[in-house]
Design a protein around this motif. Structure first.
Motif, PDB file in Angstrom:
ATOM      1  N   LYS A   1      30.954  21.446 -22.332  1.00  0.00           N
ATOM      2  CA  LYS A   1      31.507  20.171 -21.885  1.00  0.00           C
ATOM      3  C   LYS A   1      32.368  19.553 -22.987  1.00  0.00           C
ATOM      4  N   THR A   2      33.533  19.060 -22.572  1.00  0.00           N
ATOM      5  CA  THR A   2      34.486  18.457 -23.504  1.00  0.00           C
ATOM      6  C   THR A   2      35.111  17.225 -22.871  1.00  0.00           C
ATOM      7  N   ALA A   3      35.368  16.207 -23.708  1.00  0.00           N
ATOM      8  CA  ALA A   3      36.014  14.986 -23.208  1.00  0.00           C
ATOM      9  C   ALA A   3      37.119  14.558 -24.166  1.00  0.00           C
ATOM     10  N   GLN A   4      38.208  14.058 -23.572  1.00  0.00           N
ATOM     11  CA  GLN A   4      39.322  13.475 -24.328  1.00  0.00           C
ATOM     12  C   GLN A   4      39.465  12.021 -23.886  1.00  0.00           C
ATOM     13  N   LEU A   5      39.233  11.079 -24.815  1.00  0.00           N
ATOM     14  CA  LEU A   5      39.301   9.656 -24.496  1.00  0.00           C
ATOM     15  C   LEU A   5      40.339   8.970 -25.384  1.00  0.00           C
ATOM     16  N   ARG A   6      41.123   8.074 -24.766  1.00  0.00           N
ATOM     17  CA  ARG A   6      42.116   7.302 -25.525  1.00  0.00           C
ATOM     18  C   ARG A   6      42.197   5.903 -24.927  1.00  0.00           C
ATOM     19  N   PHE A   7      42.090   4.887 -25.801  1.00  0.00           N
ATOM     20  CA  PHE A   7      42.116   3.511 -25.301  1.00  0.00           C
ATOM     21  C   PHE A   7      42.453   2.538 -26.426  1.00  0.00           C
ATOM     22  N   GLU A   8      42.858   1.326 -26.015  1.00  0.00           N
ATOM     23  CA  GLU A   8      43.199   0.259 -26.959  1.00  0.00           C
ATOM     24  C   GLU A   8      41.991  -0.631 -27.188  1.00  0.00           C
ATOM     25  N   THR A   9      41.887  -1.180 -28.401  1.00  0.00           N
ATOM     26  CA  THR A   9      40.812  -2.109 -28.723  1.00  0.00           C
ATOM     27  C   THR A   9      41.387  -3.302 -29.480  1.00  0.00           C
ATOM     28  N   LYS A  10      40.716  -4.444 -29.387  1.00  0.00           N
ATOM     29  CA  LYS A  10      41.176  -5.633 -30.097  1.00  0.00           C
ATOM     30  C   LYS A  10      40.779  -5.620 -31.564  1.00  0.00           C
ATOM     31  N   ASP A  11      39.675  -4.909 -31.884  1.00  0.00           N
ATOM     32  CA  ASP A  11      39.204  -4.829 -33.269  1.00  0.00           C
ATOM     33  C   ASP A  11      38.786  -3.392 -33.551  1.00  0.00           C
ATOM     34  N   LEU A  12      39.598  -2.681 -34.304  1.00  0.00           N
ATOM     35  CA  LEU A  12      39.373  -1.253 -34.545  1.00  0.00           C
ATOM     36  C   LEU A  12      38.078  -1.004 -35.322  1.00  0.00           C
ATOM     37  N   LYS A  13      37.797  -1.823 -36.307  1.00  0.00           N
ATOM     38  CA  LYS A  13      36.592  -1.630 -37.123  1.00  0.00           C
ATOM     39  C   LYS A  13      35.327  -1.829 -36.297  1.00  0.00           C
ATOM     40  N   VAL A  14      35.323  -2.868 -35.485  1.00  0.00           N
ATOM     41  CA  VAL A  14      34.159  -3.143 -34.644  1.00  0.00           C
ATOM     42  C   VAL A  14      33.927  -2.011 -33.647  1.00  0.00           C
ATOM     43  N   MET A  15      35.003  -1.549 -33.014  1.00  0.00           N
ATOM     44  CA  MET A  15      34.881  -0.469 -32.034  1.00  0.00           C
ATOM     45  C   MET A  15      34.406   0.821 -32.690  1.00  0.00           C
ATOM     46  N   SER A  16      34.926   1.135 -33.867  1.00  0.00           N
ATOM     47  CA  SER A  16      34.505   2.345 -34.580  1.00  0.00           C
ATOM     48  C   SER A  16      33.019   2.293 -34.891  1.00  0.00           C
ATOM     49  N   SER A  17      32.538   1.123 -35.276  1.00  0.00           N
ATOM     50  CA  SER A  17      31.117   0.952 -35.561  1.00  0.00           C
ATOM     51  C   SER A  17      30.279   1.137 -34.295  1.00  0.00           C
ATOM     52  N   LYS A  18      30.757   0.607 -33.167  1.00  0.00           N
ATOM     53  CA  LYS A  18      30.033   0.769 -31.898  1.00  0.00           C
ATOM     54  C   LYS A  18      29.957   2.237 -31.483  1.00  0.00           C
ATOM     55  N   LEU A  19      31.056   2.958 -31.646  1.00  0.00           N
ATOM     56  CA  LEU A  19      31.079   4.374 -31.276  1.00  0.00           C
ATOM     57  C   LEU A  19      30.116   5.183 -32.130  1.00  0.00           C
ATOM     58  N   ARG A  20      30.051   4.868 -33.395  1.00  0.00           N
ATOM     59  CA  ARG A  20      29.126   5.573 -34.291  1.00  0.00           C
ATOM     60  C   ARG A  20      27.679   5.268 -33.910  1.00  0.00           C
ATOM     61  N   THR A  21      27.403   4.000 -33.580  1.00  0.00           N
ATOM     62  CA  THR A  21      26.051   3.613 -33.177  1.00  0.00           C
ATOM     63  C   THR A  21      25.641   4.301 -31.886  1.00  0.00           C
ATOM     64  N   LEU A  22      26.556   4.359 -30.924  1.00  0.00           N
ATOM     65  CA  LEU A  22      26.261   5.012 -29.647  1.00  0.00           C
ATOM     66  C   LEU A  22      26.003   6.506 -29.831  1.00  0.00           C
ATOM     67  N   SER A  23      26.789   7.165 -30.674  1.00  0.00           N
ATOM     68  CA  SER A  23      26.591   8.595 -30.894  1.00  0.00           C
ATOM     69  C   SER A  23      25.218   8.856 -31.514  1.00  0.00           C
ATOM     70  N   ASN A  24      24.803   7.997 -32.441  1.00  0.00           N
ATOM     71  CA  ASN A  24      23.471   8.140 -33.045  1.00  0.00           C
ATOM     72  C   ASN A  24      22.373   7.882 -32.013  1.00  0.00           C
ATOM     73  N   GLN A  25      22.634   6.931 -31.134  1.00  0.00           N
ATOM     74  CA  GLN A  25      21.648   6.589 -30.102  1.00  0.00           C
ATOM     75  C   GLN A  25      21.350   7.778 -29.188  1.00  0.00           C
ATOM     76  N   TYR A  26      22.348   8.635 -28.984  1.00  0.00           N
ATOM     77  CA  TYR A  26      22.162   9.800 -28.112  1.00  0.00           C
ATOM     78  C   TYR A  26      22.041  11.101 -28.916  1.00  0.00           C
ATOM     79  N   SER A  27      21.533  10.969 -30.146  1.00  0.00           N
ATOM     80  CA  SER A  27      21.261  12.119 -31.017  1.00  0.00           C
ATOM     81  C   SER A  27      22.522  12.884 -31.388  1.00  0.00           C
TER      82      SER A  27
END
Length: 243
Positions: A28-54
């Motif tokens: 399984k592979t995914a390609q995601l691209r999107f705009e965010t209002k705060d790049l640092k905040v979004m990057s932190s959320k993505l890292r937290t979510l990835s850890n949450q799902y091992s």
């Protein structure tokens, strides 16, 4: 003849270990691209979510320009948790510029590789048995050459099988998120005062230029002053004589 050892009946195919809950081997592979209002905040959320799902961030990069800051991330996550992570990321995104999710079924290839490896290992074992019974050097060399070919085929198949195991155990999500930077322009209400300030500075620069120019031509100025003085003096004498 030992050359006939390659004709070994294939062993029954074994069921591969499950990685999707139904016995299938999926990449399984995914390609995601999107705009965010705060790049640092979004990057932190993505890292937290990835850890949450091992999962974990296996690669990332940042590029910055005057008009846009862009972050790329490559996330590895267990295959069974891939869909849930995609769903959680989607909840944090207002709109996707790109959202491509692909699933490749490699179950048949996986099972075929297992069968081929088991078959080749049996052939290799029999070649080694024949090698112990070889009667002369020529026969030994010939058996060793055939055994080497079988060993090479086994290693190639095992390498491919290991690759598929890794790909079907960990799915990959490629993410590109960006933040558009505000234009560096003055507000309309400040433009008038900014123009006055610029005009004042330009005037100061002009004074400097004129002053430097006068310094460079001071001998000419002195000569002009002397000439005017002499001319006026002569003009006065001529006026007195006429009078």
């Amino acid at each position: 003849d030992f050359e006939d050892l390659a004709e070994v009946p294939p062993t029954p195919k074994q069921e591969p270990s499950d990685n999707s809950g139904n016995g299938l081997k999926l990449i399984k592979t995914a390609q995601l691209r999107f705009e965010t209002k705060d790049l640092k905040v979004m990057s932190s959320k993505l890292r937290t979510l990835s850890n949450q799902y091992s999962g974990f961030v296996s690669d990332e990069g940042l590029t910055e320009s005057d008009h846009e800051h862009r972050k790329t991330m490559e996330i590895k996550v267990p295959n069974a948790k891939f869909d849930r992570l995609i769903e959680s990321i989607s909840k944090e995104v207002k709109r996707f510029d790109q959202k491509d999710v692909t699933t490749q079924d490699v179950t048949e290839e996986y099972m075929d590789l297992q069968t081929r490896i088991n078959t080749k290992k049996k052939v290799e074992k029999r070649y080694l048995e024949v090698l112990t019974e070889a009667k002369n050097v020529e026969e030994i060399l010939k058996v060793e050459a055939e055994a080497a070919k079988v060993r090479e085929a086994i290693e190639r198949a095992e390498g491919r099988l290991k690759y598929l195991q890794n790909k079907t155990q960990l799915s990959t999500i490629y993410i590109t998120t960006y933040q558009v930077m505000p234009a560096n322009e003055l507000a309309p209400e400040n433009s008038f005062f900014a123009s006055i300030a610029d005009g004042f500075l330009n005037g100061v620069d002009l004074i400097k230029i004129v002053f430097i120019a006068l310094i460079n031509v001071w001998p000419l100025i002195l000569m002009a002053v002397i000439a005017v003085f002499i001319y006026r003096k002569k003009f006065r004498k001529a006026a007195e004589v006429v009078a």
